[in-house]
Design a protein around this motif. Structure first.
Motif, short mmCIF file in Angstrom:
data_model
loop_
_atom_site.label_atom_id
_atom_site.label_comp_id
_atom_site.label_asym_id
_atom_site.label_seq_id
_atom_site.Cartn_x
_atom_site.Cartn_y
_atom_site.Cartn_z
N HIS A 141 24.39 14.44 -21.71
CA HIS A 141 23.48 13.99 -22.75
C HIS A 141 23.37 12.47 -22.72
O HIS A 141 24.26 11.77 -22.25
CB HIS A 141 23.97 14.45 -24.13
CG HIS A 141 23.86 15.93 -24.34
ND1 HIS A 141 24.84 16.80 -23.94
CD2 HIS A 141 22.88 16.69 -24.90
CE1 HIS A 141 24.48 18.04 -24.26
NE2 HIS A 141 23.30 17.99 -24.84
N GLU A 142 22.26 12.00 -23.25
CA GLU A 142 22.03 10.56 -23.32
C GLU A 142 22.74 9.99 -24.54
O GLU A 142 22.49 10.41 -25.66
CB GLU A 142 20.52 10.27 -23.43
CG GLU A 142 20.17 8.80 -23.45
CD GLU A 142 20.39 8.14 -22.10
OE1 GLU A 142 20.56 6.92 -22.08
OE2 GLU A 142 20.38 8.86 -21.08
N PRO A 143 23.67 9.03 -24.35
CA PRO A 143 24.38 8.47 -25.52
C PRO A 143 23.43 7.69 -26.40
O PRO A 143 22.51 7.02 -25.91
CB PRO A 143 25.44 7.56 -24.89
CG PRO A 143 24.91 7.23 -23.54
CD PRO A 143 24.11 8.42 -23.09
N PRO A 144 23.60 7.76 -27.71
CA PRO A 144 22.71 7.02 -28.62
C PRO A 144 22.98 5.52 -28.57
O PRO A 144 24.07 5.08 -28.20
CB PRO A 144 23.05 7.60 -30.00
CG PRO A 144 24.48 8.03 -29.86
CD PRO A 144 24.64 8.50 -28.44
N THR A 145 21.98 4.76 -28.94
CA THR A 145 22.13 3.31 -29.03
C THR A 145 22.42 2.96 -30.49
O THR A 145 21.59 3.19 -31.37
CB THR A 145 20.85 2.60 -28.57
OG1 THR A 145 20.57 2.99 -27.21
CG2 THR A 145 21.01 1.10 -28.63
N LEU A 146 23.61 2.44 -30.73
CA LEU A 146 24.05 2.15 -32.09
C LEU A 146 24.21 0.65 -32.28
O LEU A 146 24.66 -0.07 -31.38
CB LEU A 146 25.38 2.86 -32.38
CG LEU A 146 25.37 4.38 -32.25
CD1 LEU A 146 26.77 4.93 -32.44
CD2 LEU A 146 24.42 5.00 -33.25
N ARG A 147 23.84 0.19 -33.46
CA ARG A 147 24.01 -1.22 -33.80
C ARG A 147 25.33 -1.41 -34.55
O ARG A 147 25.79 -0.52 -35.27
CB ARG A 147 22.86 -1.71 -34.67
CG ARG A 147 21.50 -1.60 -34.00
CD ARG A 147 20.45 -2.38 -34.79
NE ARG A 147 20.36 -1.91 -36.16
CZ ARG A 147 19.52 -0.94 -36.54
NH1 ARG A 147 18.75 -0.34 -35.66
NH2 ARG A 147 19.45 -0.58 -37.81
N THR A 148 25.90 -2.57 -34.40
CA THR A 148 27.11 -2.91 -35.16
C THR A 148 26.73 -3.11 -36.61
O THR A 148 25.79 -3.86 -36.91
CB THR A 148 27.76 -4.19 -34.61
OG1 THR A 148 28.08 -3.99 -33.23
CG2 THR A 148 29.02 -4.52 -35.39
N PRO A 149 27.41 -2.45 -37.54
CA PRO A 149 27.05 -2.60 -38.96
C PRO A 149 27.15 -4.05 -39.41
O PRO A 149 28.05 -4.79 -39.02
CB PRO A 149 28.08 -1.72 -39.68
CG PRO A 149 28.55 -0.75 -38.65
CD PRO A 149 28.51 -1.50 -37.35
N ASP A 150 26.19 -4.45 -40.22
CA ASP A 150 26.19 -5.80 -40.76
C ASP A 150 27.21 -5.93 -41.89
O ASP A 150 27.62 -4.94 -42.51
CB ASP A 150 24.80 -6.16 -41.31
CG ASP A 150 23.73 -6.08 -40.23
OD1 ASP A 150 24.07 -6.35 -39.06
OD2 ASP A 150 22.58 -5.75 -40.57
N THR A 151 27.61 -7.16 -42.16
CA THR A 151 28.45 -7.40 -43.33
C THR A 151 27.59 -7.27 -44.58
O THR A 151 26.36 -7.41 -44.54
CB THR A 151 29.05 -8.81 -43.27
OG1 THR A 151 27.99 -9.77 -43.16
CG2 THR A 151 29.99 -8.95 -42.07
N LEU A 152 28.22 -6.97 -45.68
CA LEU A 152 27.49 -6.80 -46.94
C LEU A 152 26.89 -8.12 -47.39
O LEU A 152 27.46 -9.20 -47.16
CB LEU A 152 28.43 -6.26 -48.02
CG LEU A 152 28.99 -4.86 -47.81
CD1 LEU A 152 29.89 -4.47 -48.98
CD2 LEU A 152 27.87 -3.84 -47.66
N GLN A 153 25.73 -8.01 -48.01
CA GLN A 153 25.08 -9.19 -48.55
C GLN A 153 25.62 -9.54 -49.93
O GLN A 153 24.92 -10.09 -50.77
CB GLN A 153 23.56 -8.95 -48.64
CG GLN A 153 22.92 -8.58 -47.32
CD GLN A 153 23.13 -9.65 -46.27
OE1 GLN A 153 22.95 -10.84 -46.53
NE2 GLN A 153 23.51 -9.24 -45.07
N LEU A 154 26.88 -9.23 -50.15
CA LEU A 154 27.56 -9.53 -51.40
C LEU A 154 28.77 -10.39 -51.11
O LEU A 154 29.54 -10.09 -50.20
CB LEU A 154 28.01 -8.24 -52.10
CG LEU A 154 26.92 -7.29 -52.61
CD1 LEU A 154 27.54 -6.00 -53.11
CD2 LEU A 154 26.12 -7.94 -53.72
N ALA A 155 28.94 -11.45 -51.85
CA ALA A 155 30.11 -12.31 -51.68
C ALA A 155 31.34 -11.62 -52.24
O ALA A 155 31.26 -10.77 -53.14
CB ALA A 155 29.87 -13.66 -52.37
N ASP A 156 32.49 -11.98 -51.72
CA ASP A 156 33.74 -11.43 -52.26
C ASP A 156 33.90 -11.86 -53.71
O ASP A 156 33.63 -13.00 -54.08
CB ASP A 156 34.93 -11.92 -51.44
CG ASP A 156 34.93 -11.35 -50.04
OD1 ASP A 156 34.09 -10.48 -49.76
OD2 ASP A 156 35.77 -11.77 -49.22
#
Length: 409
Positions: free
Chosen positions: A180-195
């Motif tokens: 099967h063809e492996p999917p192309t996945l993006r690295t998850p972004d950091t949250l747009q919320l400050a700690d």
């Protein structure tokens, strides 16, 4: 190895078996104090989990090189990750569990399971407590033996398990079907919320410095309960998560696993979502594997509880008609005559009455439970579980993944 057919995309259906060639990115393990050790292999084509205890420790000890190309046989989990069944390397090493050494045991147990029942019925009749206890023991042995044998036979005949075995056999012979063809996945972004605090929600994003999973028992006597507790060291603080899923997972064959484990390891970059009201972590977003985990603790209902209740209701809706049919068939056999029109009518009437009674009971229990939840939660402070779910859903979708969230309890 060149595939003989054009590569197809990995099927989206949960439980679907697939074979794929991917490049390794990172291999980590998580040890649990009762002897379990779970592995997580991150690749350019997805995340794969596996039970390390089922594989040869000598082969696992050789590790995998970064960007090494491997062929994997796995099945898809609900959140889009996968459970690894076997792995083949270009140097000839194959990670695969040992074959069942006693495949004849389950069929033999199924054939012999009626013997304890026959022995119990052959005991002398009479009011004797020892005879009654012995009959109960024999009936219990027969019941457990039957259930275990049926379970093992169902597992052995499982289509996914058989397809995985055929794929491994073909790979060893150099005749594996199209990958099967492996999917192309993006690295998850950091949250747009400050700690920090955002209303009733607390956010902390950092790298885990250490992870320990221990088995703890709380309370005493009949009120005691045992859970697996994750102790996470993050940003100089210690956080804890509790889950009771590991004890059940030990008894489930890998072919039947559908939920990804709550896997955490040192070095994982995570986002911890907690409630200001009690400080407990209710959501965890793991950027290292792209998985999101949420607990519904303190809410009126949970997806896992709904599935359990619906499954239990369905079980009784099926069990009672089976019992009714069994009683009627035994009555026909005891009379020694075949059923006529009125016998079939009695059978339909009996089953319809049983189903009506069960439906009314289940509806009544559901109404009582709903009223109790509303009365109980009306006096509790509102908890922003919807906000945590919204953050987790949006975080997954931005990475091009399904909006499936794993629930831990």
């Amino acid at each position: 190895m060149s595939p003989s057919k054009p590569a197809q995309s990995i099927p989206e259906r949960t439980g679907a078996v697939f074979f794929v060639r991917v490049a390794c990115r990172e291999l980590k393990q998580m040890s649990i104090d009762n002897g379990m050790s779970i592995g997580r292999l991150c690749t350019d084509g997805g995340v794969f989990f596996f039970d390390r205890d089922r594989f040869d420790s000598a082969l696992l000890g050789r590790g995998l090189r970064r960007n090494e190309q491997v062929v994997i046989g796995a099945h898809r989990l609900r959140d889009g990750s996968a459970w690894l069944h076997w792995l083949g390397r270009d140097n000839g090493d194959i990670w695969a569990p040992e074959p069942d050494r006693r495949p004849w045991l389950a069929p033999l147990t199924l054939v012999l399971s009626p013997l304890p029942v026959v022995a119990a019925l052959a005991l002398p009749a009479g009011v004797n407590i020892f005879v009654v206890l012995l009959q109960i023991v024999l009936f219990s042995i027969a019941g457990f033996s039957l259930l275990w044998a049926v379970y093992r036979l169902v597992v052995l005949a499982h289509p996914g398990r058989r397809r995985v075995a055929r794929g491994l056999q073909a790979f060893r012979a150099g005749e594996l079907a199209a990958l099967h063809e492996p999917p192309t996945l993006r690295t998850p972004d950091t949250l747009q919320l400050a700690d920090g605090l955002h209303g009733k929600l607390g956010v902390l994003q950092d790298t885990l410095s250490s992870v320990d999973v221990v088995f703890r028992t709380y309370g005493s006597g009949r009120t005691s309960y045992s859970v697996h507790e994750y102790r996470l060291a993050c940003a100089g603080e210690i956080f804890s998560l509790r889950t009771g899923a590991w004890e059940l997972r030990r008894f489930i064959d890998p072919a039947l696993i559908r939920r990804a484990p709550l896997f955490l390891a040192a070095g994982d970059h995570v986002s911890l979502l907690s409630l200001v009201a009690d400080g407990e972590v209710r959501g965890l977003l793991n950027a290292s594997d792209g998985l999101a985990h949420v607990t519904y603790k303190g809410t009126g209902t949970t997806p896992m509880a709904r599935r359990f209740i619906l499954g239990l209701a369905g079980f009784f809706m099926v069990l009672l008609p089976i019992l009714g049919i069994s009683f009627e068939i035994y009555d026909w056999y005891d009379r020694g005559v075949g059923p006529d029109y009125w016998d079939w009518l009695d059978l339909v009437t009996l089953n319809a009455g049983m189903l009506l009674i069960v439906t009314l009971i289940l509806c009544g229990l559901g109404l009582i439970g709903e009223i109790a939840h509303r009365v109980y939660l009306r006096h509790r402070e509102e908890r922003p579980i919807e906000k945590i779910l919204g953050i987790a859903f949006a975080w997954r979708l931005r990475a091009g993944r399904s909006p499936t969230i794993n629930e831990f309890f």
